[in-house]
Design a protein around this motif. Structure first.
Motif, PDB file in Angstrom:
ATOM      1  N   PRO A 188     -21.837  40.357   7.517  1.00 50.96           N
ATOM      2  CA  PRO A 188     -22.479  41.679   7.642  1.00 50.96           C
ATOM      3  C   PRO A 188     -23.899  41.666   8.195  1.00 50.96           C
ATOM      4  CG  PRO A 188     -22.205  41.066   5.330  1.00 50.96           C
ATOM      5  CD  PRO A 188     -21.507  40.027   6.141  1.00 50.96           C
ATOM      6  N   SER A 189     -24.595  40.554   8.126  1.00 44.94           N
ATOM      7  CA  SER A 189     -25.981  40.533   8.603  1.00 44.94           C
ATOM      8  C   SER A 189     -26.103  40.219  10.096  1.00 44.94           C
ATOM      9  CB  SER A 189     -26.796  39.519   7.797  1.00 44.94           C
ATOM     10  OG  SER A 189     -26.310  38.214   8.031  1.00 44.94           O
ATOM     11  N   VAL A 190     -25.009  39.885  10.746  1.00 44.98           N
ATOM     12  CA  VAL A 190     -25.045  39.554  12.169  1.00 44.98           C
ATOM     13  C   VAL A 190     -25.300  40.814  12.986  1.00 44.98           C
ATOM     14  CG1 VAL A 190     -23.675  38.703  14.116  1.00 44.98           C
ATOM     15  CG2 VAL A 190     -23.527  37.564  11.900  1.00 44.98           C
ATOM     16  N   ARG A 191     -26.258  40.723  13.913  1.00 42.82           N
ATOM     17  CA  ARG A 191     -26.512  41.840  14.822  1.00 42.82           C
ATOM     18  C   ARG A 191     -25.477  41.781  15.943  1.00 42.82           C
ATOM     19  NH1 ARG A 191     -31.256  42.162  17.570  1.00 42.82           N
ATOM     20  NH2 ARG A 191     -31.846  40.027  17.192  1.00 42.82           N
ATOM     21  N   LEU A 192     -24.839  42.924  16.207  1.00 44.99           N
ATOM     22  CA  LEU A 192     -23.737  42.990  17.161  1.00 44.99           C
ATOM     23  C   LEU A 192     -24.072  43.899  18.327  1.00 44.99           C
ATOM     24  CD1 LEU A 192     -20.824  43.598  14.610  1.00 44.99           C
ATOM     25  CD2 LEU A 192     -21.582  41.407  15.547  1.00 44.99           C
ATOM     26  N   ALA A 193     -23.574  43.505  19.505  1.00 45.17           N
ATOM     27  CA  ALA A 193     -23.681  44.363  20.690  1.00 45.17           C
ATOM     28  C   ALA A 193     -22.334  44.378  21.392  1.00 45.17           C
ATOM     29  CB  ALA A 193     -24.748  43.856  21.649  1.00 45.17           C
ATOM     30  N   LEU A 194     -21.942  45.554  21.842  1.00 41.29           N
ATOM     31  CA  LEU A 194     -20.751  45.697  22.668  1.00 41.29           C
ATOM     32  C   LEU A 194     -21.224  45.722  24.107  1.00 41.29           C
ATOM     33  CD1 LEU A 194     -17.653  46.136  22.441  1.00 41.29           C
ATOM     34  CD2 LEU A 194     -18.125  48.571  22.730  1.00 41.29           C
ATOM     35  N   CYS A 195     -20.776  44.761  24.902  1.00 42.65           N
ATOM     36  CA  CYS A 195     -21.170  44.653  26.301  1.00 42.65           C
ATOM     37  C   CYS A 195     -19.909  44.867  27.137  1.00 42.65           C
ATOM     38  CB  CYS A 195     -21.788  43.284  26.568  1.00 42.65           C
ATOM     39  SG  CYS A 195     -22.425  43.083  28.241  1.00 42.65           S
ATOM     40  N   THR A 196     -19.801  46.044  27.752  1.00 40.52           N
ATOM     41  CA  THR A 196     -18.560  46.405  28.423  1.00 40.52           C
ATOM     42  C   THR A 196     -18.796  47.353  29.579  1.00 40.52           C
ATOM     43  OG1 THR A 196     -16.356  47.358  28.063  1.00 40.52           O
ATOM     44  CG2 THR A 196     -18.158  48.289  26.778  1.00 40.52           C
ATOM     45  N   ALA A 197     -17.848  47.358  30.500  1.00 39.19           N
ATOM     46  CA  ALA A 197     -17.857  48.331  31.584  1.00 39.19           C
ATOM     47  C   ALA A 197     -17.174  49.627  31.156  1.00 39.19           C
ATOM     48  CB  ALA A 197     -17.160  47.760  32.819  1.00 39.19           C
ATOM     49  N   ASN A 198     -16.556  49.630  29.987  1.00 36.38           N
ATOM     50  CA  ASN A 198     -15.881  50.809  29.451  1.00 36.38           C
ATOM     51  C   ASN A 198     -16.938  51.706  28.805  1.00 36.38           C
ATOM     52  OD1 ASN A 198     -14.414  52.697  27.969  1.00 36.38           O
ATOM     53  ND2 ASN A 198     -12.767  51.253  27.546  1.00 36.38           N
ATOM     54  N   ILE A 199     -17.347  52.729  29.542  1.00 35.48           N
ATOM     55  CA  ILE A 199     -18.451  53.566  29.063  1.00 35.48           C
ATOM     56  C   ILE A 199     -17.968  54.931  28.562  1.00 35.48           C
ATOM     57  CG2 ILE A 199     -20.245  52.418  30.414  1.00 35.48           C
ATOM     58  CD1 ILE A 199     -19.993  54.761  32.429  1.00 35.48           C
ATOM     59  N   GLN A 200     -16.747  54.977  28.056  1.00 34.70           N
ATOM     60  CA  GLN A 200     -16.233  56.219  27.491  1.00 34.70           C
ATOM     61  C   GLN A 200     -17.047  56.573  26.244  1.00 34.70           C
ATOM     62  OE1 GLN A 200     -11.960  56.099  26.873  1.00 34.70           O
ATOM     63  NE2 GLN A 200     -11.793  54.569  28.483  1.00 34.70           N
ATOM     64  N   ASP A 201     -17.309  57.859  26.090  1.00 27.41           N
ATOM     65  CA  ASP A 201     -18.094  58.322  24.948  1.00 27.41           C
ATOM     66  C   ASP A 201     -17.489  57.886  23.615  1.00 27.41           C
ATOM     67  OD1 ASP A 201     -19.985  59.527  26.572  1.00 27.41           O
ATOM     68  OD2 ASP A 201     -19.067  61.508  26.455  1.00 27.41           O
ATOM     69  N   ALA A 202     -16.159  57.919  23.510  1.00 23.97           N
ATOM     70  CA  ALA A 202     -15.498  57.547  22.253  1.00 23.97           C
ATOM     71  C   ALA A 202     -15.753  56.075  21.915  1.00 23.97           C
ATOM     72  CB  ALA A 202     -14.002  57.821  22.332  1.00 23.97           C
ATOM     73  N   VAL A 203     -15.753  55.212  22.920  1.00 26.34           N
ATOM     74  CA  VAL A 203     -16.005  53.781  22.697  1.00 26.34           C
ATOM     75  C   VAL A 203     -17.453  53.576  22.265  1.00 26.34           C
ATOM     76  CG1 VAL A 203     -16.135  51.512  23.817  1.00 26.34           C
ATOM     77  CG2 VAL A 203     -14.181  53.016  24.264  1.00 26.34           C
ATOM     78  N   ILE A 204     -18.372  54.228  22.950  1.00 28.13           N
ATOM     79  CA  ILE A 204     -19.793  54.100  22.617  1.00 28.13           C
ATOM     80  C   ILE A 204     -20.051  54.611  21.201  1.00 28.13           C
ATOM     81  CG2 ILE A 204     -22.119  54.873  23.210  1.00 28.13           C
ATOM     82  CD1 ILE A 204     -21.112  55.011  26.168  1.00 28.13           C
ATOM     83  N   GLU A 205     -19.467  55.748  20.864  1.00 26.34           N
ATOM     84  CA  GLU A 205     -19.663  56.318  19.529  1.00 26.34           C
ATOM     85  C   GLU A 205     -19.097  55.399  18.447  1.00 26.34           C
ATOM     86  OE1 GLU A 205     -18.397  60.221  16.887  1.00 26.34           O
ATOM     87  OE2 GLU A 205     -18.216  60.315  19.063  1.00 26.34           O
ATOM     88  N   ARG A 206     -17.925  54.856  18.689  1.00 24.02           N
ATOM     89  CA  ARG A 206     -17.333  53.949  17.699  1.00 24.02           C
ATOM     90  C   ARG A 206     -18.191  52.693  17.525  1.00 24.02           C
ATOM     91  NH1 ARG A 206     -11.493  51.268  17.945  1.00 24.02           N
ATOM     92  NH2 ARG A 206     -11.551  50.258  15.919  1.00 24.02           N
ATOM     93  N   ALA A 207     -18.721  52.182  18.631  1.00 26.47           N
ATOM     94  CA  ALA A 207     -19.604  51.015  18.556  1.00 26.47           C
ATOM     95  C   ALA A 207     -20.847  51.347  17.731  1.00 26.47           C
ATOM     96  CB  ALA A 207     -19.999  50.560  19.956  1.00 26.47           C
ATOM     97  N   ARG A 208     -21.444  52.456  17.999  1.00 30.49           N
ATOM     98  CA  ARG A 208     -22.647  52.858  17.252  1.00 30.49           C
ATOM     99  C   ARG A 208     -22.340  53.080  15.775  1.00 30.49           C
ATOM    100  NH1 ARG A 208     -26.305  52.676  21.124  1.00 30.49           N
ATOM    101  NH2 ARG A 208     -26.052  53.803  23.053  1.00 30.49           N
ATOM    102  N   ASN A 209     -21.156  53.633  15.479  1.00 33.85           N
ATOM    103  CA  ASN A 209     -20.755  53.818  14.079  1.00 33.85           C
ATOM    104  C   ASN A 209     -20.588  52.489  13.347  1.00 33.85           C
ATOM    105  OD1 ASN A 209     -20.791  56.598  14.279  1.00 33.85           O
ATOM    106  ND2 ASN A 209     -18.601  56.777  14.655  1.00 33.85           N
ATOM    107  N   LEU A 210     -20.326  51.432  14.102  1.00 31.36           N
ATOM    108  CA  LEU A 210     -20.230  50.089  13.520  1.00 31.36           C
ATOM    109  C   LEU A 210     -21.590  49.388  13.488  1.00 31.36           C
ATOM    110  CD1 LEU A 210     -16.898  48.916  15.171  1.00 31.36           C
ATOM    111  CD2 LEU A 210     -17.320  49.180  12.716  1.00 31.36           C
ATOM    112  N   GLY A 211     -22.630  50.108  13.904  1.00 30.30           N
ATOM    113  CA  GLY A 211     -23.971  49.530  13.913  1.00 30.30           C
ATOM    114  C   GLY A 211     -24.213  48.587  15.083  1.00 30.30           C
ATOM    115  N   MET A 212     -23.454  48.764  16.138  1.00 29.83           N
ATOM    116  CA  MET A 212     -23.590  47.891  17.313  1.00 29.83           C
ATOM    117  C   MET A 212     -24.539  48.505  18.337  1.00 29.83           C
ATOM    118  SD  MET A 212     -19.591  46.930  18.048  1.00 29.83           S
ATOM    119  CE  MET A 212     -19.902  45.394  18.940  1.00 29.83           C
TER     120      MET A 212
END
Length: 119
Positions: free
Chosen positions: A74-98
């Protein structure tokens, strides 16, 4: 020395990202994986500080990996690095603290994540 996990099914993308991150954090130690299952195996035997994860991979997505890492590390800082820039993907990533890093990664955005100065 930070330990950084790079997860992408493209070997070329992993090498490119590693080169960029090395310029930002030259003392970093790198672990790499080409799939979610491989990443989970790598993480099981190591303590990581950061993970930069692609979204589109065979079998499972990077967001599914992030969900698993939130439980196991849980303490690991996460980033999603992708060409998939759909709002739903970005929102889900942010909801996971990414953090979200669009591909191709911008050096300033990647630096903000690596150094911990991203909002």
């Amino acid at each position: 020395m930070p330990v950084i996990l790079i997860v992408d099914d493209s070997r070329v993308a992993r090498l490119s990202l590693r080169r960029m991150v090395s310029a930002i954090a030259p003392d970093a130690e790198f672990l790499e994986a080409g799939s979610v299952d491989e990443a989970l195996s790598v993480v099981a035997g190591a303590a990581i500080d950061l993970a930069v994860i692609d979204y589109n991979m065979p079998e499972k997505t990077g967001l599914e990996l992030a969900e698993d890492l939130r439980v196991s590390a849980p303490s690991v800082r996460l980033a999603l690095c992708t060409a998939n820039i759909q709002d739903a993907v970005i929102e889900r990533a942010r909801n996971l603290g990414m953090a979200f890093i669009p591909k191709p990664p911008d050096t300033a955005v990647l630096t903000a994540f690596i150094t911990g100065s991203a909002p």
